[in-house]
Design a protein around this motif. Structure first.
Motif, mmCIF file in Angstrom:
data_model
loop_
_atom_site.group_PDB
_atom_site.id
_atom_site.type_symbol
_atom_site.label_atom_id
_atom_site.label_comp_id
_atom_site.label_asym_id
_atom_site.label_seq_id
_atom_site.Cartn_x
_atom_site.Cartn_y
_atom_site.Cartn_z
ATOM 1 N N PHE A 244 -27.757 -1.155 11.352
ATOM 2 C CA PHE A 244 -28.436 -1.339 10.075
ATOM 3 C C PHE A 244 -29.279 -0.138 9.646
ATOM 4 N N LEU A 245 -29.386 0.880 10.481
ATOM 5 C CA LEU A 245 -30.337 1.958 10.208
ATOM 6 C C LEU A 245 -30.023 2.717 8.927
ATOM 7 N N LYS A 246 -28.795 3.152 8.758
ATOM 8 C CA LYS A 246 -28.449 3.947 7.583
ATOM 9 C C LYS A 246 -28.660 3.151 6.299
ATOM 10 N N ASP A 247 -28.245 1.911 6.288
ATOM 11 C CA ASP A 247 -28.427 1.088 5.092
ATOM 12 C C ASP A 247 -29.903 0.849 4.801
ATOM 13 N N THR A 248 -30.684 0.697 5.858
ATOM 14 C CA THR A 248 -32.119 0.471 5.673
ATOM 15 C C THR A 248 -32.783 1.655 4.984
ATOM 16 N N PHE A 249 -32.373 2.855 5.348
ATOM 17 C CA PHE A 249 -32.974 4.063 4.789
ATOM 18 C C PHE A 249 -32.351 4.498 3.465
ATOM 19 N N GLN A 250 -31.272 3.849 3.058
ATOM 20 C CA GLN A 250 -30.603 4.252 1.819
ATOM 21 C C GLN A 250 -31.552 4.097 0.631
ATOM 22 N N GLY A 251 -31.662 5.149 -0.140
ATOM 23 C CA GLY A 251 -32.512 5.125 -1.326
ATOM 24 C C GLY A 251 -33.956 5.511 -1.088
ATOM 25 N N VAL A 252 -34.344 5.726 0.180
ATOM 26 C CA VAL A 252 -35.706 6.154 0.489
ATOM 27 C C VAL A 252 -35.775 7.678 0.418
ATOM 28 N N ALA A 253 -36.697 8.213 -0.356
ATOM 29 C CA ALA A 253 -36.825 9.671 -0.518
ATOM 30 C C ALA A 253 -37.222 10.321 0.797
ATOM 31 N N HIS A 254 -36.484 11.363 1.183
ATOM 32 C CA HIS A 254 -36.763 12.041 2.446
ATOM 33 C C HIS A 254 -38.119 12.727 2.446
ATOM 34 N N SER A 255 -38.650 12.992 1.278
ATOM 35 C CA SER A 255 -39.979 13.609 1.218
ATOM 36 C C SER A 255 -41.039 12.707 1.846
ATOM 37 N N LEU A 256 -40.780 11.399 1.862
ATOM 38 C CA LEU A 256 -41.732 10.460 2.464
ATOM 39 C C LEU A 256 -41.734 10.530 3.985
ATOM 40 N N PHE A 257 -40.671 11.107 4.576
ATOM 41 C CA PHE A 257 -40.533 11.112 6.026
ATOM 42 C C PHE A 257 -41.385 12.176 6.702
ATOM 43 N N LYS A 258 -41.869 13.148 5.962
ATOM 44 C CA LYS A 258 -42.574 14.279 6.543
ATOM 45 C C LYS A 258 -44.001 13.899 6.928
ATOM 46 N N GLU A 259 -44.528 14.658 7.897
ATOM 47 C CA GLU A 259 -45.904 14.478 8.368
ATOM 48 C C GLU A 259 -46.140 13.089 8.953
ATOM 49 N N LYS A 260 -45.099 12.524 9.554
ATOM 50 C CA LYS A 260 -45.200 11.225 10.225
ATOM 51 C C LYS A 260 -44.787 11.384 11.687
ATOM 52 N N LYS A 261 -45.149 10.418 12.489
ATOM 53 C CA LYS A 261 -44.594 10.285 13.821
ATOM 54 C C LYS A 261 -43.598 9.131 13.797
ATOM 55 N N TRP A 262 -42.379 9.407 14.252
ATOM 56 C CA TRP A 262 -41.311 8.418 14.247
ATOM 57 C C TRP A 262 -40.984 8.035 15.691
ATOM 58 N N ILE A 263 -40.988 6.739 15.951
ATOM 59 C CA ILE A 263 -40.695 6.240 17.293
ATOM 60 C C ILE A 263 -39.490 5.316 17.210
ATOM 61 N N SER A 264 -38.422 5.700 17.884
ATOM 62 C CA SER A 264 -37.225 4.861 17.886
ATOM 63 C C SER A 264 -37.259 3.911 19.076
ATOM 64 N N SER A 265 -37.202 2.629 18.767
ATOM 65 C CA SER A 265 -37.021 1.616 19.797
ATOM 66 C C SER A 265 -35.664 0.943 19.619
ATOM 67 N N ILE A 266 -34.751 1.685 18.964
ATOM 68 C CA ILE A 266 -33.386 1.216 18.742
ATOM 69 C C ILE A 266 -32.561 1.510 19.984
ATOM 70 N N LYS A 267 -31.762 0.555 20.409
ATOM 71 C CA LYS A 267 -31.136 0.638 21.730
ATOM 72 C C LYS A 267 -29.645 0.929 21.661
ATOM 73 N N GLY A 268 -29.249 1.818 20.751
ATOM 74 C CA GLY A 268 -27.826 2.119 20.653
ATOM 75 C C GLY A 268 -27.558 3.398 19.897
ATOM 76 N N LEU A 269 -26.283 3.780 19.881
ATOM 77 C CA LEU A 269 -25.805 4.883 19.059
ATOM 78 C C LEU A 269 -25.483 4.370 17.664
ATOM 79 N N LEU A 270 -25.493 5.263 16.690
ATOM 80 C CA LEU A 270 -25.075 4.863 15.360
ATOM 81 C C LEU A 270 -23.575 4.567 15.370
ATOM 82 N N PRO A 271 -23.153 3.435 14.830
ATOM 83 C CA PRO A 271 -21.728 3.099 14.827
ATOM 84 C C PRO A 271 -20.907 4.149 14.080
#
Length: 335
Positions: free
Chosen positions: A90-117
């Motif tokens: 679900f990751l790609k669909d979840t992020f669809q339409g979200v501006a990448h400019s919002l991703f900067k200056e954050k800490k991102w922690i993945s607790s996702i337990k798989g590879l992208l299909p």
């Protein structure tokens, strides 16, 4: 130079059992926790009743500590530490339409337990390449830890990994509870791959159990799986590590033998003779090992890295080989 987090401004993205468990932990430590859920209906229910209607409904929240939203962009904008806790599919669909400019200056922690299909990308690779997030701003949160046991406040263990160990320690401080012990690591890629691989091996153990193999065989299967994991990590992310630590061996063990493991459960159903497609349709939650198996086999290809257990699981899942026949052949490669 890596930027350390400056506040405990944490938000969790996801509304499943693992996301719910993490929100429980964070909300017991922090005055306010952001929580993105997939629909306004779910958000309204949690806000009104203090419980997730679909997952871990026994967990009650103090709603004044939750900032629940069904709109993702505003959540990302308003929080500095973002924890991803949804199935990889679900990751790609979840992020669809979200501006990448919002991703900067954050800490991102993945607790996702798989590879992208449909590809061989780790979640951290996707965050770096598709979302333009610096590798120094990406961390991993792993177990061994079942969401159901967090809900019951049974003693559980987490590992936080960042390239900069001081960042890992900062995040660990937001997760420690009397029933949650937290370790830190700088082996970001190694732990992320270990989380992927343990789900594949848990499928194999479940299959063996469903086929009627006993404890002796399953013990050997898991010990050989650990050797496969070690060989894979040495090739794809060489680094000095203690493979016997809980984030590698411990996570493999609990995912392989626990009745709470959805990957073991899927493997068991297939081992009992259920068709793969039927077994998948009967699963109430996503078993990440199904997608991870294809990704890992695509990664290693026909390389000298044999990994007979992972290849056996692939044959059963994707080549429709009978599980019984595959395991009769597999046991010749184990020792």
């Amino acid at each position: 130079m890596c930027r350390e987090p400056t506040s405990t401004n944490v938000a969790v993205i996801g509304s499943g059992s693992w996301a719910t468990a993490l929100v429980k932990i964070f909300s017991e430590n922090l005055p306010k926790v952001g929580w993105w859920v997939r629909s306004e209906k779910i958000a309204s229910h949690i806000q009104r009743f203090g419980r997730n209607p679909s997952y871990l409904s026994s967990v009650g929240f103090h709603v004044h500590r939750l900032d629940i939203r069904a709109e993702l962009s505003s959540l990302i904008r308003d929080y500095q530490i973002i924890v991803l806790a949804m199935p990889s599919i679900f990751l790609k669909d979840t992020f669809q339409g979200v501006a990448h400019s919002l991703f900067k200056e954050k800490k991102w922690i993945s607790s996702i337990k798989g590879l992208l299909p449909d590809d061989t990308n780790l979640v951290s690779d996707y965050l770096k390449t598709a979302c333009n997030i610096n590798s120094s701003d990406i961390g991993i949160l792993s177990g061994p830890c079942h969401a159901e046991e967090v809900a019951m406040e049974r003693l559980s263990y987490l590992t936080v990994a960042f390239n900069d160990i001081s960042q890992a320690r900062f995040i660990a401080g937001t997760l420690k509870r009397p029933y949650v012990s937290v370790c830190v690591s700088d082996d970001v890629m190694g732990i992320e791959y270990a989380v992927v691989l343990k789900n594949i091996f848990a499928l194999a153990v479940g299959m063996a159990n469903g086929l009627g193999y006993g404890d002796n065989f399953q013990a050997v299967l898991i010990s050989n799986a650990m050797q496969e994991m070690a060989s894979f990590l040495e090739v794809f992310c060489p680094q000095t590590r203690d493979i016997n630590r809980s984030s590698y061996l411990g996570d493999l063990l609990v995912t392989s033998y626990s009745s709470l493991s959805r990957n073991r459960t899927l493997g068991y159903t297939i081992g009992k003779g259920c068709a793969v497609s039927e077994a998948l349709s009967e699963m109430p939650m996503i078993a990440e090992g199904f997608f991870a198996t294809k990704g890992v086999i695509n990664l290693i290809g026909n390389d000298s890295l044999s990994m007979p257990i992972a290849r056996a699981v692939y044959k059963i899942l994707y080549e429709k080989a009978p599980a019984g026949e595959v395991f009769k052949h597999l046991h010749k490669f184990l020792s």
